[in-house]
Design an enzyme around this catalytic site. Sequence first.
Site, PDB file in Angstrom:
ATOM      1  CG  HIS A 266      -2.063   0.823   1.318  1.00  0.00           C
ATOM      2  ND1 HIS A 266      -2.428   1.683   0.315  1.00  0.00           N
ATOM      3  CD2 HIS A 266      -2.965   1.032   2.318  1.00  0.00           C
ATOM      4  CE1 HIS A 266      -3.506   2.365   0.687  1.00  0.00           C
ATOM      5  NE2 HIS A 266      -3.838   1.999   1.907  1.00  0.00           N
ATOM      6  CG  HIS A 307      -3.696   0.382  -8.187  1.00  0.00           C
ATOM      7  ND1 HIS A 307      -5.038   0.290  -7.906  1.00  0.00           N
ATOM      8  CD2 HIS A 307      -3.164   1.231  -7.282  1.00  0.00           C
ATOM      9  CE1 HIS A 307      -5.298   1.072  -6.872  1.00  0.00           C
ATOM     10  NE2 HIS A 307      -4.182   1.647  -6.467  1.00  0.00           N
ATOM     11  CG  ASP A 365       2.982   4.673  -3.862  1.00  0.00           C
ATOM     12  OD1 ASP A 365       2.741   5.855  -3.598  1.00  0.00           O
ATOM     13  OD2 ASP A 365       2.468   3.721  -3.278  1.00  0.00           O
TER      14      ASP A 365
HETATM   15  N1  CMC Z   1       5.674  -7.035 -10.267  1.00  0.00           N
HETATM   16  C1  CMC Z   1       5.560  -8.251 -10.860  1.00  0.00           C
HETATM   17  N2  CMC Z   1       4.419  -8.940 -10.989  1.00  0.00           N
HETATM   18  C2  CMC Z   1       3.315  -8.384 -10.471  1.00  0.00           C
HETATM   19  C3  CMC Z   1       3.335  -7.124  -9.821  1.00  0.00           C
HETATM   20  C4  CMC Z   1       4.565  -6.450  -9.743  1.00  0.00           C
HETATM   21  N3  CMC Z   1       4.651  -5.259  -9.151  1.00  0.00           N
HETATM   22  N4  CMC Z   1       2.101  -6.808  -9.407  1.00  0.00           N
HETATM   23  C5  CMC Z   1       1.309  -7.838  -9.762  1.00  0.00           C
HETATM   24  N5  CMC Z   1       2.044  -8.778 -10.403  1.00  0.00           N
HETATM   25  C6  CMC Z   1       1.522 -10.027 -10.997  1.00  0.00           C
HETATM   26  C7  CMC Z   1       1.187 -11.044  -9.916  1.00  0.00           C
HETATM   27  O1  CMC Z   1       2.287 -11.895  -9.640  1.00  0.00           O
HETATM   28  C8  CMC Z   1       0.027 -11.781 -10.535  1.00  0.00           C
HETATM   29  O2  CMC Z   1       0.546 -12.706 -11.459  1.00  0.00           O
HETATM   30  P1  CMC Z   1      -0.242 -14.108 -11.737  1.00  0.00           P
HETATM   31  O3  CMC Z   1      -1.581 -13.711 -12.302  1.00  0.00           O
HETATM   32  O4  CMC Z   1       0.629 -14.808 -12.714  1.00  0.00           O
HETATM   33  O5  CMC Z   1      -0.348 -14.783 -10.395  1.00  0.00           O
HETATM   34  C9  CMC Z   1      -0.720 -10.705 -11.342  1.00  0.00           C
HETATM   35  O6  CMC Z   1       0.282  -9.707 -11.643  1.00  0.00           O
HETATM   36  C10 CMC Z   1      -1.871 -10.063 -10.580  1.00  0.00           C
HETATM   37  O7  CMC Z   1      -1.374  -9.578  -9.330  1.00  0.00           O
HETATM   38  P2  CMC Z   1      -2.173  -9.647  -7.959  1.00  0.00           P
HETATM   39  O8  CMC Z   1      -1.202  -9.784  -6.831  1.00  0.00           O
HETATM   40  O9  CMC Z   1      -3.266 -10.658  -8.049  1.00  0.00           O
HETATM   41  O10 CMC Z   1      -2.803  -8.207  -7.927  1.00  0.00           O
HETATM   42  P3  CMC Z   1      -3.394  -7.491  -6.654  1.00  0.00           P
HETATM   43  O11 CMC Z   1      -4.486  -6.648  -7.157  1.00  0.00           O
HETATM   44  O12 CMC Z   1      -3.706  -8.451  -5.571  1.00  0.00           O
HETATM   45  O13 CMC Z   1      -2.152  -6.606  -6.147  1.00  0.00           O
HETATM   46  C11 CMC Z   1      -0.657  -4.805  -5.820  1.00  0.00           C
HETATM   47  C12 CMC Z   1      -2.008  -5.263  -6.402  1.00  0.00           C
HETATM   48  C13 CMC Z   1      -0.585  -3.279  -5.914  1.00  0.00           C
HETATM   49  C14 CMC Z   1      -0.550  -5.216  -4.332  1.00  0.00           C
HETATM   50  C15 CMC Z   1       0.483  -5.466  -6.641  1.00  0.00           C
HETATM   51  O14 CMC Z   1       0.403  -5.081  -8.014  1.00  0.00           O
HETATM   52  C16 CMC Z   1       1.866  -5.136  -6.085  1.00  0.00           C
HETATM   53  O15 CMC Z   1       2.337  -5.828  -5.163  1.00  0.00           O
HETATM   54  N6  CMC Z   1       2.548  -4.042  -6.632  1.00  0.00           N
HETATM   55  C17 CMC Z   1       3.795  -3.596  -6.076  1.00  0.00           C
HETATM   56  C18 CMC Z   1       3.541  -2.766  -4.820  1.00  0.00           C
HETATM   57  C19 CMC Z   1       3.000  -1.383  -5.145  1.00  0.00           C
HETATM   58  O16 CMC Z   1       3.533  -0.695  -6.016  1.00  0.00           O
HETATM   59  N7  CMC Z   1       1.961  -0.958  -4.387  1.00  0.00           N
HETATM   60  C20 CMC Z   1       1.410   0.394  -4.488  1.00  0.00           C
HETATM   61  C21 CMC Z   1       0.010   0.437  -5.011  1.00  0.00           C
HETATM   62  S1  CMC Z   1      -0.447   2.131  -5.466  1.00  0.00           S
HETATM   63  C22 CMC Z   1      -0.524   2.986  -3.970  1.00  0.00           C
HETATM   64  C23 CMC Z   1      -1.711   2.677  -3.173  1.00  0.00           C
HETATM   65  O17 CMC Z   1      -2.824   2.948  -3.632  1.00  0.00           O
HETATM   66  O18 CMC Z   1      -1.533   2.201  -2.032  1.00  0.00           O
END
Ligand code: CMC
Length: 429
Positions: A266, A307, A365
Amino acid sequence: MSEKKASLVIEGREQPIQLPIYSGTLGPDVVDVGAMTSEGLFTYDPGFVSTASCESQITYIDGGKGVLLHRGYPIDQLAEHSDYLETCYLLLYGELPTKAEKEEFVGTVHRHTMVNEQIRTFFNGFRRDAHPMAIMCGVVGALSAFYHDSLEISDEQHRQVAAFRLIAKMPTLAAMSYKYSIGMPFMYPDNSLDYAENFLHMMFGNPCEPSNISPVLARAMDRIFLLHADHEQNASTSTVRLAGSSGANPFACIAAGIAALWGPSHGGANEAVLEMLQEIGDVSRIDEFVARAKDKDDPFRLMGFGHRVYKNFDPRAKVMKEAADEVLAELGIDNDPLLGIAKRLEEIALSDEYFIEKKLYPNVDFYSGIILKAIGIPTSMFTVIFAVGRTVGWIAHWNEMISGSYRIGRPRQLYTGYTQRDFVPVEKR
Ligand code: CMC
């Protein structure tokens, strides 16, 4: 609310369960699943991916189209024409202020910037090397020990005063947590400065010299606060609502929000972006890190990408990127090695099949980390700055809930543990 209904047919049951469907002004319809409980059924939605937890009129997001509206106004228009405190007014009261309303609002926020003098001694209980977010969790929660005259949540006047105090004092506490970590004297706020200038003055000023704040950096800081002001029912806002639903006071609820924001998935991501860029260290190592991000067996993720809601682009990131370009040009530091890595990483990720297919775009971010670094804000303060900006969103949601009808939040579970069994005395285990 519409008259539409969904019928839930359950194998082995004669009658389907009738569930009302409600339509909002924008966004998908929602199915009211309340009637399922009396039928002995719960819904199962880990991560609340498809659950609307409340009704709200504050912020609307269309993740597919990359739309973010505060009280109906697009974020890019607010970022271009408005400022942080005006956006605070909009989020809190639902309309843009008139000139006189804005002056009064800004004046009231300015009058609340100082903190109780005893809070200064409270800081001495922390180690000097404490993370500023750890300090913020503590001191913001502790405000409820200092401001007893704004804790009665059923009193609208108390809620108003608590809102002003939180918005006004967050930058003061944030700057104090930084000054404490470097052993510098705390700076009193200067209420002749605007919100962002005042924050930079308290962060970088010292009592021996007049502050010299660059208007370009103050404008960039203001935009960072504005772009983080609210984001509907994200993890920290939902935490604030859940804590508030038990009747907890606003300072305690905002402290809970700060704790939820801290995580790297987050608000902690802006700090994690810079740490990642430092770990990459050189443009020649980017491919190695991109390969790790794509490897299913490696938990590494590219911080600042992806995201939960935006599956097209993050509209805040678009504005933030423009601001980043402006600040870097103004400061003439586009040759910084970490910024070089960031730019290259952005190019690679935007053209790589894995990121395109999974719709992983740079998020807010990614660029805010770059701007904050350029302004000279230490990495450990990045998430604190997110918390300062987001405070108004948390309060607006908390206030919306408290002033309407609400029940204590109490999710259910799919229990997969042991069924009942008899206690075994210790000598027989
Ligand atoms: N790098 C590599 N792979 C990724 C990433 C990433 N940053 N983000 C998602 N994926 C992949 C993930 O492994 C999954 O692959 P598969 O379908 O093969 O299992 C797919 O993309 C979908 O990801 P998810 O984890 O199901 O997506 P989510 O909606 O649960 O997670 C997230 C969203 C923001 C937690 C995630 O994208 C992440 O960890 N990003 C990096 C951390 C980040 O930048 N966070 C700030 C968000 S913006 C500020 C805020 O609003 O707080």
